[in-house]
Design a protein around this motif. Sequence first.
Motif, PDB file in Angstrom:
ATOM      1  N   ILE A 244       0.867  -1.178   0.000  1.00  0.00           N
ATOM      2  CA  ILE A 244       0.000   0.000   0.000  1.00  0.00           C
ATOM      3  C   ILE A 244       0.900   1.223   0.000  1.00  0.00           C
ATOM      4  O   ILE A 244       1.790   1.355   0.835  1.00  0.00           O
ATOM      5  N   VAL A 245       0.662   2.108  -0.949  1.00  0.00           N
ATOM      6  CA  VAL A 245       1.388   3.364  -1.037  1.00  0.00           C
ATOM      7  C   VAL A 245       0.436   4.467  -0.577  1.00  0.00           C
ATOM      8  O   VAL A 245      -0.668   4.596  -1.112  1.00  0.00           O
ATOM      9  N   TYR A 246       0.849   5.235   0.416  1.00  0.00           N
ATOM     10  CA  TYR A 246       0.018   6.336   0.916  1.00  0.00           C
ATOM     11  C   TYR A 246       0.273   7.571   0.070  1.00  0.00           C
ATOM     12  O   TYR A 246       1.425   7.974  -0.124  1.00  0.00           O
ATOM     13  N   VAL A 247      -0.799   8.134  -0.459  1.00  0.00           N
ATOM     14  CA  VAL A 247      -0.711   9.205  -1.452  1.00  0.00           C
ATOM     15  C   VAL A 247      -1.705  10.326  -1.121  1.00  0.00           C
ATOM     16  O   VAL A 247      -2.685  10.106  -0.410  1.00  0.00           O
ATOM     17  N   PRO A 248      -1.478  11.518  -1.686  1.00  0.00           N
ATOM     18  CA  PRO A 248      -2.413  12.616  -1.428  1.00  0.00           C
ATOM     19  C   PRO A 248      -3.728  12.504  -2.199  1.00  0.00           C
ATOM     20  O   PRO A 248      -4.742  13.052  -1.775  1.00  0.00           O
ATOM     21  N   ASP A 249      -3.730  11.777  -3.336  1.00  0.00           N
ATOM     22  CA  ASP A 249      -4.928  11.675  -4.166  1.00  0.00           C
ATOM     23  C   ASP A 249      -4.951  10.285  -4.817  1.00  0.00           C
ATOM     24  O   ASP A 249      -4.242  10.040  -5.795  1.00  0.00           O
TER      25      ASP A 249
ATOM     26  N   ALA B 243       5.759  10.675   0.784  1.00  0.00           N
ATOM     27  CA  ALA B 243       6.782  10.604  -0.263  1.00  0.00           C
ATOM     28  C   ALA B 243       6.831  11.869  -1.108  1.00  0.00           C
ATOM     29  O   ALA B 243       7.901  12.335  -1.474  1.00  0.00           O
ATOM     30  N   TRP B 244       5.694  12.447  -1.430  1.00  0.00           N
ATOM     31  CA  TRP B 244       5.675  13.621  -2.304  1.00  0.00           C
ATOM     32  C   TRP B 244       6.250  14.858  -1.631  1.00  0.00           C
ATOM     33  O   TRP B 244       6.641  15.809  -2.295  1.00  0.00           O
ATOM     34  N   GLU B 245       6.322  14.859  -0.294  1.00  0.00           N
ATOM     35  CA  GLU B 245       6.883  16.004   0.422  1.00  0.00           C
ATOM     36  C   GLU B 245       8.403  15.958   0.503  1.00  0.00           C
ATOM     37  O   GLU B 245       9.042  16.963   0.782  1.00  0.00           O
ATOM     38  N   SER B 246       8.985  14.806   0.251  1.00  0.00           N
ATOM     39  CA  SER B 246      10.433  14.637   0.338  1.00  0.00           C
ATOM     40  C   SER B 246      11.101  15.069  -0.967  1.00  0.00           C
ATOM     41  O   SER B 246      10.649  14.695  -2.049  1.00  0.00           O
ATOM     42  N   THR B 247      12.178  15.850  -0.854  1.00  0.00           N
ATOM     43  CA  THR B 247      12.894  16.257  -2.063  1.00  0.00           C
ATOM     44  C   THR B 247      13.660  15.089  -2.670  1.00  0.00           C
ATOM     45  O   THR B 247      13.920  15.071  -3.868  1.00  0.00           O
ATOM     46  N   LYS B 248      14.005  14.117  -1.841  1.00  0.00           N
ATOM     47  CA  LYS B 248      14.694  12.916  -2.315  1.00  0.00           C
ATOM     48  C   LYS B 248      13.727  11.737  -2.254  1.00  0.00           C
ATOM     49  O   LYS B 248      12.840  11.701  -1.399  1.00  0.00           O
TER      50      LYS B 248
ATOM     51  N   VAL C 227      12.178   6.255 -12.100  1.00  0.00           N
ATOM     52  CA  VAL C 227      11.341   7.435 -12.243  1.00  0.00           C
ATOM     53  C   VAL C 227      10.625   7.679 -10.924  1.00  0.00           C
ATOM     54  O   VAL C 227      10.456   6.763 -10.108  1.00  0.00           O
ATOM     55  N   ARG C 228      10.223   8.904 -10.754  1.00  0.00           N
ATOM     56  CA  ARG C 228       9.459   9.266  -9.565  1.00  0.00           C
ATOM     57  C   ARG C 228       8.089   9.751 -10.012  1.00  0.00           C
ATOM     58  O   ARG C 228       7.966  10.640 -10.849  1.00  0.00           O
ATOM     59  N   CYS C 229       7.060   9.131  -9.472  1.00  0.00           N
ATOM     60  CA  CYS C 229       5.683   9.443  -9.828  1.00  0.00           C
ATOM     61  C   CYS C 229       5.279  10.798  -9.243  1.00  0.00           C
ATOM     62  O   CYS C 229       5.894  11.261  -8.286  1.00  0.00           O
ATOM     63  N   PRO C 230       4.234  11.415  -9.774  1.00  0.00           N
ATOM     64  CA  PRO C 230       3.771  12.683  -9.208  1.00  0.00           C
ATOM     65  C   PRO C 230       3.444  12.601  -7.715  1.00  0.00           C
ATOM     66  O   PRO C 230       3.590  13.588  -6.998  1.00  0.00           O
ATOM     67  N   ASP C 231       3.043  11.420  -7.226  1.00  0.00           N
ATOM     68  CA  ASP C 231       2.746  11.273  -5.798  1.00  0.00           C
ATOM     69  C   ASP C 231       4.001  10.998  -4.963  1.00  0.00           C
ATOM     70  O   ASP C 231       3.920  10.793  -3.762  1.00  0.00           O
TER      71      ASP C 231
END
Length: 130
Positions: A7-12, A66-71, A114-118
């Motif tokens: 499970i990946v926790y995401v904003p949307d 994850a989306w809040e981290s610059t790395k 690659v890094r996803c938008p989330d």
Amino acid sequence: MKFGYTIVYVPDVEASLSFFEQAFGLPRRFLHESGAYGEVETGATTLAFAHHELASTNFEGGHVAAWESTKPLGVELGLVTDNVESAHARALAAGAREVAEPRTKPWGHVVSYVRCPDGTLVELCSPMDG
């Protein structure tokens, strides 16, 4: 014991499902009517997405989004494909950010990141022989 799901926790959740459909061709299996949980079709092991609010009900101390981290976080999802270069280009066209372009490892394995938008980190890789 067997590995059942990720499970990946995401904003949307809806946006992450749509991205995985468009970028990687993984069809949506399920989206809960609340929009807080959804899954894509990946085969035997479930890949799911849940809203950050759901995570906060599970973890009293919070979690790192994850989306809040610059790395990228120190976890990746590995997707196997016969054509890493094409899959990499498709992911970028869908909105992913390049972390590492496709490269052939000394043992012949082709990988890219690659890094996803989330914020999810995805490795695209060729099948391992043997």
